[in-house]
Scaffold this motif. Structure first.
Motif, mmCIF file in Angstrom:
data_model
loop_
_atom_site.group_PDB
_atom_site.id
_atom_site.type_symbol
_atom_site.label_atom_id
_atom_site.label_comp_id
_atom_site.label_asym_id
_atom_site.label_seq_id
_atom_site.Cartn_x
_atom_site.Cartn_y
_atom_site.Cartn_z
ATOM 1 N N PRO A 251 9.107 2.582 4.762
ATOM 2 C CA PRO A 251 9.058 1.851 3.487
ATOM 3 C C PRO A 251 8.333 2.697 2.448
ATOM 4 N N GLY A 256 5.311 8.475 -1.592
ATOM 5 C CA GLY A 256 4.216 9.136 -0.881
ATOM 6 C C GLY A 256 4.439 9.085 0.623
ATOM 7 N N THR A 384 3.446 -0.849 7.105
ATOM 8 C CA THR A 384 2.521 -0.282 6.122
ATOM 9 C C THR A 384 1.304 -1.151 5.808
HETATM 10 C C1 LIG Z 1 1.560 1.862 -1.350
HETATM 11 C C2 LIG Z 1 2.287 1.054 -0.341
HETATM 12 C C3 LIG Z 1 3.620 1.343 0.020
HETATM 13 C C4 LIG Z 1 4.420 2.453 -0.627
HETATM 14 O O1 LIG Z 1 3.810 3.697 -0.488
HETATM 15 P P1 LIG Z 1 4.395 4.983 -1.240
HETATM 16 O O2 LIG Z 1 3.274 5.935 -1.303
HETATM 17 O O3 LIG Z 1 4.834 4.517 -2.543
HETATM 18 O O4 LIG Z 1 5.476 5.491 -0.392
HETATM 19 C C5 LIG Z 1 4.215 0.568 1.004
HETATM 20 N N1 LIG Z 1 3.559 -0.461 1.577
HETATM 21 C C6 LIG Z 1 2.288 -0.773 1.263
HETATM 22 C C7 LIG Z 1 1.631 -1.903 1.935
HETATM 23 C C8 LIG Z 1 1.603 -0.025 0.300
HETATM 24 O O5 LIG Z 1 0.341 -0.344 -0.024
#
Ligand SMILES: *Cc1c(COP(=O)(O)O)cnc(C)c1O
Length: 436
Positions: A251, A256, A384
């Motif tokens: 995701p 990033g 994530t």
């Molecule tokens: C920041 C974040 C993302 C996305 O991360 P990227 O660095 O944009 O790829 C996905 N899930 C959660 C929970 C995040 O905090």
């Protein structure tokens, strides 16, 4: 190793690239080459050991080369398990990135950056002893991870700006419960106002110099490199268990998490293929379909930490894979809308008893959509964030409370403090000046 700007100019070493954050020409720092490994080159078992082996070439010849192992031990000291999804009909595992202090994967990058910056400052003998001040505007999640990571670090203060009334109660708690070197400023305005104040502060040379202002945003190499390390560790753990490389479903929003996975793959780690899951912000899948890069305004979705219409790290991805044919051969992408996110959370809770955050749910939707023949090969979905961070979205879908992990409960029990400000740089300036 040397690093240069995606826009051409400026060569710099690792510590310089990380302390500066962004290149003077506005580009992002990238390594002059990616090292290449075979799976057998890695001897370590834990995330921290694998990270130290993977990142050694990037640190070679830098002032922090001798400190890399200590930085990895200091920053990556929480569980980050690869868990088989019990009950899944095909080989499917979850790389759980959410066991850090603020229960989302941003802890990995923020903690590594903090451990590194603290040591880089200690090396600099010409230092006059004034602290560095990190200014950070947040729409919710990043600020908490940064505050947690820098809490108690010597020589560094953090000022977090967030929009009043526009973040969840739990997010606010994670911004406001820290020690003396962290201050939370509740701004009477929007996230854009917070960002505008931060930008103006950096442009104000006198203010920037007197407080040694610096940024810790997600485009900093010091956050990207350890993210490549968790993809590498997940890939190696899978490989050692099964001798088969897994496909990774990641995701992503600002790219990033996604770019870090592509870097790990290009460094030779056993990652069979990379599938980027995005929310309704479709600029990545649209690029792969049309060959045209069209950044746009972001749309608000349930997976709010991925609400990015113009992913910053696209500049790094296109620098690595300038040829469209290579790009298409390296990644694919799946866009997932809010109704699909809700349905996925509900379905996987019924099927497996697992609760996903809305971001993680985009990954499982992308997995379910694959042809059955592709599901015979193993896949890893990156989870994530912990769903307890998004309780107000998730609980109505599953019809019951989400259990809160101990680490998050511990934070939520701490006392909080914040300072309310109008959306004016002058108010922040006064606060920074009075802050001793
Ligand atoms: C920041 C974040 C993302 C996305 O991360 P990227 O660095 O944009 O790829 C996905 N899930 C959660 C929970 C995040 O905090």
């Amino acid at each position: 190793m040397q690093f240069f700007s995606t826009r051409g100019g400026e060569q710099i070493d690792l510590v310089g690239a990380i302390m500066r954050g962004i290149a003077a020409d506005g580009g992002l720092f990238v390594p002059d080459r990616l090292p290449f490994f075979g799976p057998e080159d890695f001897k370590g078992e834990s995330l921290s050991e694998i990270a130290a082996e993977l990142l050694q070439p990037f640190f070679a010849e830098s002032a922090l080369a001798q400190e890399l192992a200590a930085i990895c031990d200091d920053a990556l000291n929480f569980p980050l398990p690869l868990v088989e999804l019990a009950g899944a009909p095909r080989p499917l595992s979850v790389l759980e990135l959410f066991h850090g202090p603020t229960a989302a994967f941003k802890d990995v990058g923020a903690r590594f950056l903090a451990a590194l910056m603290e040591r880089a400052l200690a090396l600099n003998s010409s230092d006059d002893g004034r602290p560095l001040t990190i200014l950070c505007a947040t729409s919710g999640d990043t600020g908490g991870a940064v505050a947690a990571a820098f809490d108690g670090r010597r020589g560094i203060r953090v000022a977090v700006l967030y929009p009043k009334g526009q973040i969840s109660a739990r997010q606010e708690h994670q911004l406001t419960c820290w020690g003396d070197n962290i201050r939370a400023f509740e701004i009477d305005g929007t996230f854009d106002d917070c960002q505008a104040i931060v930008k103006r502060a950096f442009l104000d040379e006198k203010l920037a110099a007197s407080h040694r202002l610096t940024a810790a945003n997600s485009i900093n190499l010091g956050r990207l490199l350890p993210q490549a390390a968790y993809h590498a560790a997940g890939a190696l753990w899978q490989w050692r268990r099964t001798s088969v490389p897994a496909g990774f479903i990641v995701p992503t929003g600002n790219l990033g998490n996604g770019l870090a996975c592509v870097w790990a793959q290009r460094m030779g780690l056993p990652i069979r293929e990379v599938l980027l899951a995005v929310n309704a912000n479709r600029s990545i899948p649209d690029l792969l379909e049309s060959g045209q890069w069209r950044p746009r305004e972001s749309l608000r979705t349930l997976a709010s930490a991925m609400d990015v219409g113009a992913p910053s790290n696209m500049e790094r991805l296109l620098q690595l894979l300038p040829d469209f044919v290579d790009l298409k051969a390296t990644i694919e992408s799946c866009s997932v809308n809010d109704a699909e996110i809700r349905a996925q959370i509900s379905k996987d809770f019924d099927l497996y008893g697992r609760i996903w955050c809305p971001h993680t749910a985009t990954g499982f939707f992308a997995y379910d959509r694959l042809d059955d023949s592709r599901k015979r090969s193993p896949w890893v979905v990156c989870a994530t964030a912990h769903p307890a961070k998004f309780d107000s979205i998730v609980e109505p879908i599953i019809g019951q409370p989400v259990p809160v992990p101990d680490s998050l409960n511990e934070l939520l029990a701490r006392p909080t403090a914040k300072t309310s400000l109008a959306a004016e740089l002058d108010e922040l300036r006064d606060e920074l000046t009075r802050w001793t």
